[in-house]
Scaffold this motif. Structure first.
Motif, PDB file in Angstrom:
ATOM      1  N   ASN A  25      32.575   4.605 -20.799  1.00 41.03           N
ATOM      2  CA  ASN A  25      32.347   5.370 -21.221  1.00 41.03           C
ATOM      3  C   ASN A  25      30.882   6.004 -21.253  1.00 41.03           C
ATOM      4  OD1 ASN A  25      34.555   5.262 -22.563  1.00 41.03           O
ATOM      5  ND2 ASN A  25      34.621   5.602 -24.200  1.00 41.03           N
ATOM      6  N   PHE A  26      30.409   5.345 -21.934  1.00 40.21           N
ATOM      7  CA  PHE A  26      28.389   5.359 -21.416  1.00 40.21           C
ATOM      8  C   PHE A  26      28.317   5.775 -20.056  1.00 40.21           C
ATOM      9  CE2 PHE A  26      24.384   4.272 -20.755  1.00 40.21           C
ATOM     10  CZ  PHE A  26      24.082   4.701 -21.591  1.00 40.21           C
ATOM     11  N   VAL A  27      28.685   5.223 -19.027  1.00 39.65           N
ATOM     12  CA  VAL A  27      27.714   5.727 -17.928  1.00 39.65           C
ATOM     13  C   VAL A  27      28.612   6.741 -17.146  1.00 39.65           C
ATOM     14  CG1 VAL A  27      27.658   3.163 -17.454  1.00 39.65           C
ATOM     15  CG2 VAL A  27      30.046   4.590 -16.714  1.00 39.65           C
ATOM     16  N   THR A  28      29.456   7.065 -18.272  1.00 41.31           N
ATOM     17  CA  THR A  28      30.427   8.990 -17.458  1.00 41.31           C
ATOM     18  C   THR A  28      29.909  10.022 -18.159  1.00 41.31           C
ATOM     19  OG1 THR A  28      32.997   7.635 -18.753  1.00 41.31           O
ATOM     20  CG2 THR A  28      32.036   7.621 -16.629  1.00 41.31           C
ATOM     21  N   TRP A  29      29.154   9.074 -19.484  1.00 35.15           N
ATOM     22  CA  TRP A  29      28.553  10.222 -20.803  1.00 35.15           C
ATOM     23  C   TRP A  29      27.850  11.342 -20.340  1.00 35.15           C
ATOM     24  CZ3 TRP A  29      24.838   8.946 -25.140  1.00 35.15           C
ATOM     25  CH2 TRP A  29      25.132   9.793 -26.418  1.00 35.15           C
ATOM     26  N   HIS A  79      33.838  10.678 -30.819  1.00 31.55           N
ATOM     27  CA  HIS A  79      31.838  10.683 -29.933  1.00 31.55           C
ATOM     28  C   HIS A  79      32.833  10.043 -28.593  1.00 31.55           C
ATOM     29  CE1 HIS A  79      28.456   9.460 -28.804  1.00 31.55           C
ATOM     30  NE2 HIS A  79      27.772  10.775 -29.200  1.00 31.55           N
ATOM     31  N   PRO A  80      32.578  10.820 -27.648  1.00 27.67           N
ATOM     32  CA  PRO A  80      32.696  10.560 -25.969  1.00 27.67           C
ATOM     33  C   PRO A  80      32.200   8.759 -25.856  1.00 27.67           C
ATOM     34  CG  PRO A  80      31.458  12.358 -25.918  1.00 27.67           C
ATOM     35  CD  PRO A  80      31.645  11.814 -27.911  1.00 27.67           C
ATOM     36  N   VAL A  81      31.796   7.798 -26.387  1.00 30.13           N
ATOM     37  CA  VAL A  81      31.064   7.030 -25.781  1.00 30.13           C
ATOM     38  C   VAL A  81      32.367   5.856 -26.682  1.00 30.13           C
ATOM     39  CG1 VAL A  81      28.943   5.270 -25.775  1.00 30.13           C
ATOM     40  CG2 VAL A  81      28.241   7.153 -25.032  1.00 30.13           C
ATOM     41  N   LEU A  82      32.304   6.369 -27.875  1.00 27.87           N
ATOM     42  CA  LEU A  82      33.563   5.373 -28.527  1.00 27.87           C
ATOM     43  C   LEU A  82      34.711   5.700 -28.641  1.00 27.87           C
ATOM     44  CD1 LEU A  82      31.739   5.638 -31.930  1.00 27.87           C
ATOM     45  CD2 LEU A  82      31.387   4.037 -30.320  1.00 27.87           C
ATOM     46  N   ASP A  83      34.966   6.446 -28.010  1.00 23.83           N
ATOM     47  CA  ASP A  83      36.689   6.812 -27.472  1.00 23.83           C
ATOM     48  C   ASP A  83      37.677   5.691 -26.717  1.00 23.83           C
ATOM     49  OD1 ASP A  83      38.725   8.845 -26.522  1.00 23.83           O
ATOM     50  OD2 ASP A  83      38.696   8.190 -24.568  1.00 23.83           O
ATOM     51  N   GLY A  84      38.104   5.677 -27.306  1.00 22.09           N
ATOM     52  CA  GLY A  84      39.365   4.976 -27.678  1.00 22.09           C
ATOM     53  C   GLY A  84      39.058   3.060 -28.407  1.00 22.09           C
ATOM     54  N   LEU A  85      37.799   3.307 -29.503  1.00 21.83           N
ATOM     55  CA  LEU A  85      37.669   2.661 -29.398  1.00 21.83           C
ATOM     56  C   LEU A  85      37.892   2.467 -31.632  1.00 21.83           C
ATOM     57  CD1 LEU A  85      35.017   0.350 -28.179  1.00 21.83           C
ATOM     58  CD2 LEU A  85      35.300   1.968 -27.479  1.00 21.83           C
TER      59      LEU A  85
END
Length: 212
Positions: free
Chosen positions: A206-210, A140-146
């Motif tokens: 990630n959220f602010v650029t999603w 998921h884009p917001v969880l990228d790298g998590l």
């Protein structure tokens, strides 16, 4: 571009707002961060964040008490597709019902319930307070790298979605416990990004650029 951090009397709003300001600047994304209880400001915002601490019922009632806010959230999130992030109890109230000190209705964006955290290991205490390691399922884009990163929790109740596909990430706390849920343009996390140091800032960035 405006991010509205919704103020319904629950949550460390200033910490969340400051963290969002920092990551927006670091990502080079011009964003105005507004802490507000005004439904009209929420209606005009480009992204929405709903923090929350405390009991499910108190938070759900406080959200419902703000004139027009639930209707605006339904319109902007469910119909207009504005990116939405729920944090801790702000995630939990996305469920259909919460069973904390009674039965309380939530937003029902996630069909399912918020129930007492009951780790299978009797040595694990409730509430879960402290760091735990995320296991991210489908990317998921917001969880990228998590995936595999440690994040900070403080909770006694956990969401159990009716559809396992709504679960984006879990942690092991006497069994797999829901740590993130999401679908389409909305996502919720049980942990506190604003207290999770580099991992939390990455999620907020990630959220602010999603763009769902």
């Amino acid at each position: 571009m405006t991010i509205a951090v919704i103020d319904y009397g629950s949550g460390n709003l200033r910490s969340a707002a400051k963290a969002l300001e920092r990551v927006a600047a670091e990502r080079g994304v011009p964003q105005e961060i507004v802490v507000t209880a005004d439904a009209e400001i929420v209606r005009r915002a480009d992204r929405l964040v709903l923090p929350g601490v405390g009991a499910f019922g108190a938070c759900s009632d406080a959200l419902a008490a703000l004139p027009g806010l639930r209707e605006v959230l339904e319109q902007r999130v469910r119909k207009d597709g504005v990116p939405f992030l729920g944090i801790c109890v702000g995630m939990q109230v996305m469920a259909g019902v919460g069973h904390e000190h009674g039965d309380f209705l939530g937003l029902d964006w996630v069909h399912g319930a918020v129930v007492p955290l009951a780790p299978a290991d009797p040595d694990l205490v409730v509430p879960q307070m402290g760091w735990n390691t995320l296991a991210v399922g489908e990317a998921h884009p917001v969880l990228d790298g998590l995936d595999g990163q440690d994040v900070y929790f403080a909770h006694s109740y956990v969401m159990v979605p009716a559809d396992p596909a709504d679960v984006l990430a879990t942690v092991d706390y006497g069994g797999a416990q829901t740590a993130a849920v999401g679908s389409g343009n909305w996502i919720g996390v049980q942990f506190h990004p604003e207290k999770s140091q580099a991992a939390g800032l990455r999620l907020l960035g990630n959220f602010v650029t999603w763009t769902p």
